[in-house]
Design a protein around this motif. Structure first.
Motif, PDB file in Angstrom:
ATOM      1  N   ARG A 199       5.865  16.803  17.536  1.00  0.00           N
ATOM      2  CA  ARG A 199       5.765  16.743  18.991  1.00  0.00           C
ATOM      3  C   ARG A 199       5.756  15.286  19.457  1.00  0.00           C
ATOM      4  O   ARG A 199       5.385  14.416  18.688  1.00  0.00           O
ATOM      5  CB  ARG A 199       4.431  17.375  19.419  1.00  0.00           C
ATOM      6  CG  ARG A 199       4.527  18.780  19.942  1.00  0.00           C
ATOM      7  CD  ARG A 199       3.240  19.208  20.615  1.00  0.00           C
ATOM      8  NE  ARG A 199       2.018  18.864  19.920  1.00  0.00           N
ATOM      9  CZ  ARG A 199       1.055  18.105  20.455  1.00  0.00           C
ATOM     10  NH1 ARG A 199       1.187  17.574  21.649  1.00  0.00           N
ATOM     11  NH2 ARG A 199      -0.068  17.890  19.769  1.00  0.00           N
ATOM     12  N   GLU A 227      -0.304  25.153  19.721  1.00  0.00           N
ATOM     13  CA  GLU A 227       0.596  26.239  19.321  1.00  0.00           C
ATOM     14  C   GLU A 227       1.996  25.693  19.037  1.00  0.00           C
ATOM     15  O   GLU A 227       2.700  26.175  18.163  1.00  0.00           O
ATOM     16  CB  GLU A 227       0.680  27.300  20.420  1.00  0.00           C
ATOM     17  CG  GLU A 227      -0.562  28.174  20.523  1.00  0.00           C
ATOM     18  CD  GLU A 227      -0.865  28.907  19.209  1.00  0.00           C
ATOM     19  OE1 GLU A 227       0.083  29.416  18.581  1.00  0.00           O
ATOM     20  OE2 GLU A 227      -2.051  28.926  18.793  1.00  0.00           O
ATOM     21  N   ARG A 228       2.372  24.704  19.821  1.00  0.00           N
ATOM     22  CA  ARG A 228       3.690  24.080  19.672  1.00  0.00           C
ATOM     23  C   ARG A 228       3.840  23.462  18.264  1.00  0.00           C
ATOM     24  O   ARG A 228       4.887  23.558  17.644  1.00  0.00           O
ATOM     25  CB  ARG A 228       3.808  23.019  20.770  1.00  0.00           C
ATOM     26  CG  ARG A 228       5.133  22.444  20.987  1.00  0.00           C
ATOM     27  CD  ARG A 228       6.109  23.358  21.738  1.00  0.00           C
ATOM     28  NE  ARG A 228       7.452  22.850  21.447  1.00  0.00           N
ATOM     29  CZ  ARG A 228       8.339  23.446  20.668  1.00  0.00           C
ATOM     30  NH1 ARG A 228       8.110  24.626  20.153  1.00  0.00           N
ATOM     31  NH2 ARG A 228       9.502  22.870  20.409  1.00  0.00           N
ATOM     32  N   ASP A 229       2.757  22.833  17.772  1.00  0.00           N
ATOM     33  CA  ASP A 229       2.789  22.256  16.418  1.00  0.00           C
ATOM     34  C   ASP A 229       3.002  23.346  15.377  1.00  0.00           C
ATOM     35  O   ASP A 229       3.776  23.180  14.434  1.00  0.00           O
ATOM     36  CB  ASP A 229       1.477  21.540  16.101  1.00  0.00           C
ATOM     37  CG  ASP A 229       1.266  20.308  16.954  1.00  0.00           C
ATOM     38  OD1 ASP A 229       2.183  19.477  17.018  1.00  0.00           O
ATOM     39  OD2 ASP A 229       0.185  20.190  17.556  1.00  0.00           O
ATOM     40  N   LEU A 230       2.296  24.462  15.561  1.00  0.00           N
ATOM     41  CA  LEU A 230       2.411  25.561  14.602  1.00  0.00           C
ATOM     42  C   LEU A 230       3.831  26.122  14.625  1.00  0.00           C
ATOM     43  O   LEU A 230       4.405  26.455  13.591  1.00  0.00           O
ATOM     44  CB  LEU A 230       1.388  26.656  14.922  1.00  0.00           C
ATOM     45  CG  LEU A 230      -0.076  26.192  14.791  1.00  0.00           C
ATOM     46  CD1 LEU A 230      -1.031  27.172  15.448  1.00  0.00           C
ATOM     47  CD2 LEU A 230      -0.447  26.004  13.322  1.00  0.00           C
ATOM     48  N   LYS A 231       4.404  26.184  15.830  1.00  0.00           N
ATOM     49  CA  LYS A 231       5.758  26.695  15.975  1.00  0.00           C
ATOM     50  C   LYS A 231       6.760  25.749  15.297  1.00  0.00           C
ATOM     51  O   LYS A 231       7.660  26.193  14.576  1.00  0.00           O
ATOM     52  CB  LYS A 231       6.075  26.865  17.467  1.00  0.00           C
ATOM     53  CG  LYS A 231       7.366  27.540  17.753  1.00  0.00           C
ATOM     54  CD  LYS A 231       7.269  28.471  18.977  1.00  0.00           C
ATOM     55  CE  LYS A 231       8.618  29.124  19.234  1.00  0.00           C
ATOM     56  NZ  LYS A 231       9.601  28.168  19.825  1.00  0.00           N
ATOM     57  N   ASP A 245       6.578  26.197  11.643  1.00  0.00           N
ATOM     58  CA  ASP A 245       7.296  27.415  11.234  1.00  0.00           C
ATOM     59  C   ASP A 245       8.796  27.181  11.207  1.00  0.00           C
ATOM     60  O   ASP A 245       9.490  27.580  10.265  1.00  0.00           O
ATOM     61  CB  ASP A 245       6.991  28.572  12.200  1.00  0.00           C
ATOM     62  CG  ASP A 245       5.588  29.131  11.956  1.00  0.00           C
ATOM     63  OD1 ASP A 245       5.108  29.033  10.812  1.00  0.00           O
ATOM     64  OD2 ASP A 245       4.977  29.650  12.909  1.00  0.00           O
ATOM     65  N   GLU A 246       9.294  26.531  12.265  1.00  0.00           N
ATOM     66  CA  GLU A 246      10.746  26.283  12.339  1.00  0.00           C
ATOM     67  C   GLU A 246      11.216  25.399  11.188  1.00  0.00           C
ATOM     68  O   GLU A 246      12.307  25.584  10.659  1.00  0.00           O
ATOM     69  CB  GLU A 246      11.095  25.611  13.674  1.00  0.00           C
ATOM     70  CG  GLU A 246      11.087  26.602  14.835  1.00  0.00           C
ATOM     71  CD  GLU A 246      11.080  25.901  16.190  1.00  0.00           C
ATOM     72  OE1 GLU A 246      10.915  26.605  17.198  1.00  0.00           O
ATOM     73  OE2 GLU A 246      11.219  24.666  16.234  1.00  0.00           O
ATOM     74  N   LYS A 301       2.513  28.126   5.055  1.00  0.00           N
ATOM     75  CA  LYS A 301       3.749  27.873   5.798  1.00  0.00           C
ATOM     76  C   LYS A 301       4.799  27.195   4.927  1.00  0.00           C
ATOM     77  O   LYS A 301       5.824  26.718   5.421  1.00  0.00           O
ATOM     78  CB  LYS A 301       3.462  27.026   7.046  1.00  0.00           C
ATOM     79  CG  LYS A 301       2.672  27.773   8.120  1.00  0.00           C
ATOM     80  CD  LYS A 301       2.621  26.981   9.404  1.00  0.00           C
ATOM     81  CE  LYS A 301       1.736  27.639  10.449  1.00  0.00           C
ATOM     82  NZ  LYS A 301       2.325  28.905  10.943  1.00  0.00           N
TER      83      LYS A 301
END
Ligand SMILES: Nc1nc2c(ncn2[C@@H]2O[C@H](COP(=O)(O)OP(=O)(O)OP(=O)(O)O)[C@@H](O)[C@H]2O)c(=O)[nH]1
Ligand SMILES: [Mg+2]
Length: 299
Positions: free
Chosen positions: A20, A106-110, A113-114, A147
């Motif tokens: 991010r 949440e953005r970091d987790l997303k 994942d990506e 992850k």
């Protein structure tokens, strides 16, 4: 060639740092290299290009690629920045996904994942642990379990905590390979780009609100005037007349401050005295104009 059975293998490769905006990617790269290669600021979207930082030791060469913060682009400049991220993921040897340990979202987790789909070794690095109590850190680290990361490493790019561990881990996961760059190389960025960035950094430091996001720096001239003196002319682009007024400031005070601080930084980089002249130009919507983006090196 004679065989050297006792010589340890040389490990090398390209390590892309993503995350991010504002999590400290550029600070981390600078800290690993021990030199200021990328500019840093408390504002999101400071980095606009893929920036290279090279760390060479006896048994390894780690080539870091610092990238713009991952965000939803709203301008052509934003599109360019996200393409720079994508390009830096291409052909890399290892990936560092960086998060801010004091503010995991949440953005970091997303993003984590990506990034799992990327080939090769992947490290999840939690930065800014100087801002996080030890007890709370373990819980944040645990959020990235399962992850597919090869390691989860807490660091502080600011204090240097954990950086040696990160370096060891990177050397461990990088393949055996050649020395891609000479021993004394630390970046592939040309001097004029480094200078333009140092001017932009001071503009980011001194300006507030939406003004910094609309700043671009075009180097008009950089010239060795005589032994020990470099003359630089540069233009600051901004998007509105009101912004131009703010950048120049009362009686030119703001532009003088930006210029003085930038000159000091550029003198440190070049090792010469610098005569820096700054101009300010309004270019409405330059972040969506091909020609302007090209002039500023975003193409
Ligand atoms: N306390 C603390 N602050 C840090 C640390 N690392 C970076 N920072 C600060 O975080 C802010 C953002 O740092 P940058 O390195 O510009 O972040 P970035 O991820 O490159 O940001 P973008 O280029 O905008 O994507 C700056 O104010 C840094 O000084 C750290 O380990 N601890
Ligand atoms: Mg950055």
């Amino acid at each position: 060639m004679t065989n050297q059975p006792n010589k340890p293998a040389f490990h090398s490769g390209f390590v892309t740092i993503v995350g991010r905006p504002n999590v400290g990617k550029s600070t981390l790269m600078n800290a690993m290299i021990g030199e200021k290669i990328a500019i840093v600021s408390p504002r999101p979207q400071t980095t606009r290009n893929r920036l290279m930082g090279i760390l060479t030791s006896d048994d390894s060469q780690i080539v870091f690629l610092d990238t713009p913060g991952i965000h939803q682009p709203r301008t052509q400049l934003g599109d360019y920045m996200m393409k720079a991220v994508k390009d830096a993921l291409d052909g890399m040897d290892a990936l560092v996904v960086l998060v801010d340990a004091s503010n995991v979202t949440e953005r970091d987790l997303k993003i984590a994942d990506e990034m799992a789909a990327q080939h090769g070794p992947k490290l999840l690095v939690l930065n800014k642990i100087d801002l996080k109590p030890r007890e709370a850190l373990l819980a944040e680290m645990a959020r990235f379990n399962g992850k597919g990361f090869d390691a989860i490493i807490p660091v502080s790019a600011k204090t240097g905590d954990g950086l040696e561990e990160l370096k060891c881990e990177l050397i461990r996961v990088l393949p055996e390979g050649p020395k891609y760059f000479p021993d004394d190389a630390i970046t592939d960025q040309p001097e004029r780009l480094l200078c333009a960035e140092l001017i932009r950094e001071q503009a980011l430091r001194h300006l507030r609100d939406e003004v910094p996001h609309g700043i671009g720096v075009e180097m008009m001239r950089i010239q060795d005037a005589r032994e020990g003196l470099t003359e630089i002319d540069a233009t600051l682009y901004c998007e509105k007349d009101t912004h131009k007024g703010i950048i120049i400031g009362r009686g030119g005070a703001m532009l003088r401050e930006i210029g003085t601080d930038a000159r000091r930084e550029i003198e440190r980089l070049l090792g010469t005295h610098v005569n820096l002249k700054l101009w300010v130009k309004v270019r409405p919507d330059w972040r969506n104009r091909k020609e302007d983006l090209k002039n500023l090196g975003y193409d």
